[in-house]
Structures are given as C-alpha cells and as structure tokens.
Design a protein around this motif. Sequence first.
Motif, PDB file in Angstrom:
ATOM      1  N   ASN A  95      76.366  84.806 118.050  1.00  0.00           N
ATOM      2  CA  ASN A  95      76.928  83.456 118.084  1.00  0.00           C
ATOM      3  C   ASN A  95      78.258  83.403 118.817  1.00  0.00           C
ATOM      4  O   ASN A  95      78.456  82.616 119.724  1.00  0.00           O
ATOM      5  N   ALA A  99      79.312  81.926 122.512  1.00  0.00           N
ATOM      6  CA  ALA A  99      80.309  80.868 122.623  1.00  0.00           C
ATOM      7  C   ALA A  99      81.385  81.257 123.628  1.00  0.00           C
ATOM      8  O   ALA A  99      81.755  80.462 124.487  1.00  0.00           O
TER       9      ALA A  99
ATOM     10  N   ASN B  95      79.580  75.116 121.812  1.00  0.00           N
ATOM     11  CA  ASN B  95      79.405  76.568 121.701  1.00  0.00           C
ATOM     12  C   ASN B  95      80.193  77.156 120.544  1.00  0.00           C
ATOM     13  O   ASN B  95      79.663  77.859 119.700  1.00  0.00           O
ATOM     14  N   LEU B  96      81.472  76.853 120.555  1.00  0.00           N
ATOM     15  CA  LEU B  96      82.342  77.464 119.567  1.00  0.00           C
ATOM     16  C   LEU B  96      82.031  76.935 118.171  1.00  0.00           C
ATOM     17  O   LEU B  96      81.938  77.707 117.217  1.00  0.00           O
ATOM     18  N   ALA B  99      79.038  78.619 116.868  1.00  0.00           N
ATOM     19  CA  ALA B  99      79.321  80.006 116.501  1.00  0.00           C
ATOM     20  C   ALA B  99      80.009  80.062 115.148  1.00  0.00           C
ATOM     21  O   ALA B  99      79.643  80.858 114.284  1.00  0.00           O
ATOM     22  N   GLY B 102      77.861  79.526 112.095  1.00  0.00           N
ATOM     23  CA  GLY B 102      77.024  80.646 111.679  1.00  0.00           C
ATOM     24  C   GLY B 102      77.810  81.894 111.341  1.00  0.00           C
ATOM     25  O   GLY B 102      77.234  82.951 111.100  1.00  0.00           O
ATOM     26  N   TYR B 103      79.109  81.741 111.282  1.00  0.00           N
ATOM     27  CA  TYR B 103      79.965  82.917 111.088  1.00  0.00           C
ATOM     28  C   TYR B 103      79.992  83.324 109.620  1.00  0.00           C
ATOM     29  O   TYR B 103      80.628  82.686 108.777  1.00  0.00           O
ATOM     30  N   PHE B 178      91.162  74.596 116.971  1.00  0.00           N
ATOM     31  CA  PHE B 178      90.786  75.608 117.964  1.00  0.00           C
ATOM     32  C   PHE B 178      91.034  75.152 119.394  1.00  0.00           C
ATOM     33  O   PHE B 178      90.572  75.783 120.334  1.00  0.00           O
ATOM     34  N   LEU B 196      92.057  80.133 121.353  1.00  0.00           N
ATOM     35  CA  LEU B 196      91.493  81.335 121.954  1.00  0.00           C
ATOM     36  C   LEU B 196      91.914  81.481 123.408  1.00  0.00           C
ATOM     37  O   LEU B 196      92.130  82.574 123.898  1.00  0.00           O
TER      38      LEU B 196
END
Lengths: 212, 212
Positions: A95, A99, B95-96, B99, B102-103, B178, B196
Amino acid sequence: MPNHKKISFAPSIRRLPSYLHIIRSAQARSEEYISGTVIANELNLEPIQVRKDLAITGIVGKPKKGYPVTELIASIEHYLGWDTNHRAIIVGAGNLGSALSGYQEFRNHGLNILAAFDTDPAKIGKTIHGVPIYSLDDLENESAALKPEIAIITVPSPFAQSTCDTIVASGIRAIWNFTNVKLRVPETVAVWREDLSSGYAGNIPCQSSLEK
Amino acid sequence: MPNHKKISFAPSIRRLPSYLHIIRSAQARSEEYISGTVIANELNLEPIQVRKDLAITGIVGKPKKGYPVTELIASIEHYLGWDTNHRAIIVGAGNLGSALSGYQEFRNHGLNILAAFDTDPAKIGKTIHGVPIYSLDDLENESAALKPEIAIITVPSPFAQSTCDTIVASGIRAIWNFTNVKLRVPETVAVWREDLSSGYAGNIPCQSSLEK
DNA sequence: TAGATTGTTAATCGATTAACAATC
DNA sequence: TAGATTGTTAATCGATTAACAATC
C-alpha cells in the motif's frame, strides 16, 4: 544530497520547507521581495528565527525590503538539495510503496522513482503509477543498471533488516526507512527514518494552542 | 489523546516509540527486566538519555536489574496514548489515503479508521481495505454519526485548507495533516503535520556516521 | 559484600530569543 | 530623512550529558 559538513541545524532545516511554501506563494503573486517578518507572521514564528534559518542557506537580504523572492527560493532549494535530481527505488510495493510511487511531490523535489521491488509474483512485471515492479531477487542486478542513489524501504517491519542488507549489498548509500525498525547499516550508509506508525501521537501537535 | 500539560519533552517523546520496539523484543524473549543501558546500546544512544526519557512516562526501575518489561511497555503505551482507542477518518482517498486506510500498524496503536471521504464519484460508495468511502459533502453528517476524534488529511495541497475548514466545522478537534500546507485552525484544534514531500532531504539522516 | 544500575543534582551544550547597530 | 528590516553579538532557555549518591 548535499552533505552539510557541520552536521546539525536540524531544527532549522526542518522549518525551511514550510518557508519555501510561503515564499512560493509570494512568487505566484509576483512579489519581488519577501521579509522575514512576513514569513514569520504567516507561520506564527518569531521573525528572528526565520532570519536565522534563512541565513544558513547563504541568502543575503536587503534591509527594509526583505529577501529577493526568486533568489531565496533558489537558495533554499539548493540548500535542501531539491534542485538536483536523485535516482530512487522503492522496495516493497504494498500500500505505502504504491502510494509513494505515485506521489507527485517527490518529483517536484528532484526525487525520481525509477523502479519498485517486491517478492509477490502477482506484482512482479506489472507497474504502479508507471513504475515497473521487479523481483526483489533482481535488486542487485537492476541496481547495477539503474544506479539508484536512494532506496525507500516500505516492506513490512519483519523484513526490514534483511531488505536493508540487500540494498546495502547492492551499493546504495542512502536509505529512507518507512518501517519502525532501527536498521543496522555500515557507517558509510545514511538512513532517514519516517515511521508513520509512531509519527502520530508520539508527536506533540506541530501547531495549535498547545504549542504556546 | 493524553494532553501532557507542560508541553515539550518533544524530543524525548519522539524517541519513545523506538525504545518500545526494543522492549517488545525483550518481552518476546521472555525477559523480565531490561536496563536503560541495553536499550541505549541497541540504539547507539547514551544510557542517561534513555533513563531520562523513560522517567517521563512515570516508570520506576530497579537498581542493578533495570525496568520491569511488562510494566515499562504499559507505561510507555499509556504515555503515548496508544493504550486507548481513537476514532479516526481519512479525508482524501487517493494513493496516500488508501495506503493509510490499510496500514495495519495504526490499529496496533489504537487508531481506528472508520471511514474515508473523497469528492470523486467513482470512489464514493466503494471501500478501500474495508473502509467505506463517503462523499466529502457528507462529512458533517457522517461525523455526527461516527463521532471521529481525529481527521487525517490526505487531499492534494490546494484543497487542504478548505477541507480542513469542513473538518473543523464538523466538530473534529485533532487533525493529522499529510499535506505541505500550514493549516489555519482555531486555537482549540490541534494539528500534527507529516509532510512526506519535505521529510526527505529536508532532514538530516537520523542514523549514520554523519550523526556523530 | 561487590558491582551494576537507577534516579537526582549539577554542568555543558546547542538552539532560540533578545538587543541593537548597520543599512537602504 | 525616517523607519522597516537585516544580520551580528549577547542573553536566555531547554535539552543533553556528566557526576555521583542510593540501592538492590
């Protein structure tokens, strides 16, 4: 990556990207100069802190006017190493790896993701966001061809160290580690850690009334 | 989230998760006690720093033996707020956002992601990793039902502030941001930022020969 | 007991903030 | 010129490190 000999200034460096953001919007408004005071107000910081931080990038301002916007942007980007391209690979096409592969901002900062690696046969040979996925077994071979400078580790924690060893063996000297594992690496390898699982709650709010 | 009155200790708090990782592996080896010295060696830190850091969680060690492992884990987790569940939503199912939905690690730290929100009609009504995606327009309504404590913003930067305003309007008081935007929020709202795009390169390597 | 380790109190170090002269 | 702003030098603040007595 520029290697600022005299290490440290870490807190200052961490603040530079947020300054950059403000300065860019000044540029978008076609402003020629921006003062430390303006940046500080925008971010609820002290002007003196902003001036001190900007000084480490080597920029020179003009009393009364402030800092020349275009030059300042270039100065910060250069100091952060964002004005040069870096070849990167992602190891772990789950995942998070997916990303990050599609994360447009990286390219804006000169980080080019050339390939991803995974052990899942269902993924190998496919692409994510245009990035080809190779077998982890081929990392050493592919690295010889791709010559990546940076490897981004997004595998599950239990595989972090062994993956790291493979990466190091392939000659890569810079690792961006997204797991919560403290990696063991030779002295010649630099590691950044970005552990999302401890990022939250482990940290004090970065802005808010709490922050004073 | 526990609200440590006397703010700060931030550097110590940031180190606690890495201690926790080591201590857990001691627990896995059925060790009853672990000393600050052992933790420090594992992380290439000074023992005194580890002791000082652990002290803020309220743990009391035993001279000669070290700290009781089970109690120490509980103490750190409690201090970090990882022993209580928090209701969270993700805003921005790109995308992020996907992710993060599902983390798995988040759940281990008590962060439960109840729903995601997006503006893309193609996504609304579907699920990602079991998390339902709702329309951003329904955020206020759904929030009334879900009662989330934390909103995680993973929308593209240009939409960050407006999304944030919607979140604040819905009554949420904690935001994990984020994007690279400094959000404007009322004093009552706490914001963490995890950008990020500036995390890498903007930061000094967190381990390596460079670090001394 | 002897010795490793804790926790406290003091010293050092570095980062932030303050004060202010220089300047455009 | 007057005044805002830079950049330097000094003062403060907080975090890290050192020293050491207490303890099991």
